[in-house]
Design an enzyme around this catalytic site. Sequence first.
Site, PDB file in Angstrom:
ATOM      1  N   HIS A   1      38.466  59.166   0.118  1.00  0.00           N
ATOM      2  CA  HIS A   1      39.445  60.029   0.649  1.00  0.00           C
ATOM      3  C   HIS A   1      39.119  61.556   0.631  1.00  0.00           C
ATOM      4  O   HIS A   1      39.180  62.127   1.922  1.00  0.00           O
ATOM      5  CB  HIS A   1      40.518  59.944  -0.490  1.00  0.00           C
ATOM      6  CG  HIS A   1      40.959  58.625  -0.870  1.00  0.00           C
ATOM      7  ND1 HIS A   1      41.572  57.764  -0.040  1.00  0.00           N
ATOM      8  CD2 HIS A   1      40.668  57.930  -2.100  1.00  0.00           C
ATOM      9  CE1 HIS A   1      41.807  56.494  -0.743  1.00  0.00           C
ATOM     10  NE2 HIS A   1      41.136  56.600  -2.093  1.00  0.00           N
TER      11      HIS A   1
HETATM   12  O1  RIB Z   1      44.884  58.408  -3.397  1.00  0.00           O
HETATM   13  C1  RIB Z   1      43.623  59.148  -3.348  1.00  0.00           C
HETATM   14  C2  RIB Z   1      43.715  60.389  -3.787  1.00  0.00           C
HETATM   15  O2  RIB Z   1      44.338  60.372  -5.245  1.00  0.00           O
HETATM   16  C3  RIB Z   1      42.465  61.268  -4.069  1.00  0.00           C
HETATM   17  O3  RIB Z   1      42.804  62.664  -3.667  1.00  0.00           O
HETATM   18  C4  RIB Z   1      41.636  61.150  -5.225  1.00  0.00           C
HETATM   19  O4  RIB Z   1      41.159  62.158  -5.629  1.00  0.00           O
HETATM   20  C5  RIB Z   1      42.993  60.966  -6.106  1.00  0.00           C
HETATM   21  O5  RIB Z   1      43.686  62.262  -6.536  1.00  0.00           O
END
Ligand code: RIB
Length: 313
Positions: free
Chosen positions: A243
């Site tokens: 992500h």
């Molecule tokens: O849903 C994914 C996000 O939530 C990313 O930023 C991961 O690190 C968590 O913080």
Amino acid sequence: MTERRAIIIDTDPGQDDALAILLALASPEFDVLGITAVAGNVPLPLTQTNVRKVCELAGRTDVRVFAGASRPLVRDLVTAEYVHGKTGLDGPELSEPVMELQAQHGVDFIVETVRERASGEVTLCTLGPLTNIALALNRAPDIAPKIREIVMMGGGFFEGGNTTPAAEFNIYVDPHAAAALFHSGVPIVMIPLDCTHKALTTRARIDAMRAKGTKVTDAAAALIDFFERFDEDKYGTDGGPLHDPCVIAWLLRPDLFSGRDCNVEIEIGSELTMGMTVVDWWGVTDRPKNAHVIRDIDSDGFFALLTDRIARL
Ligand code: RIB
Ligand code: CA
């Protein structure tokens, strides 16, 4: 080289946050003014420690690291040790940090830095719950028109949620902070699950990273090996979504991404859909287009960029 882009990274490491920080620190296009930690994947004492571990891994103990909010604006903190492990950075053995944590509160650092800099100079890159950003905007409304833009990982629409059926983790943890941001008037680039779920850490991609054979790429591959297991089981895919580095990659290579300007509203009333990002992708309302929402990514180009850059550290 064109002028370096001044950024503040707000983050809750988290293995994917760590890869994003490494990518930023490896890229000369950025002037990283500071990194502010927020409670999210794990509690604040761990996220601020993890930021410093990553800076030391990158050989960048010059970077100023700050601790910000220890809990969401309204709701109780929800963490994600089930994904990230009890330290939040499980995978490689990273020694306890020696570099100092700045004494100033992260929210005060954000306010002070935006006030000191020229209007439109500072970009905020958010990788976790938006608590620090909302607190800064509430404490100093005058900074809103001065922020160049906020590039944030969070939300989901056609892809749904990853924490509840409706909500993505960063928004779910602090929906009130997210609502404040989307009503602030600050230009927003939103990178949701619809984009990040196409950036999968396939075995071939991680093998290519490990083949670089540096201390940093070995640690990065170990971080990913740990991090991806939960999502591989959940989604039945080869690799899991990576992500947070998408935020930094968008700033470096926006051509690897595509999206459109949309209205985004945040659910803060219903417990069933709490933290849902309601994205008017088809323009069926006349609500203001308050965000540029990214839906697609050239994932091969993204991983080539990420791997090439962090191998330079
Ligand atoms: O849903 C994914 C996000 O939530 C990313 O930023 C991961 O690190 C968590 O913080
Ligand atoms: Ca994160």
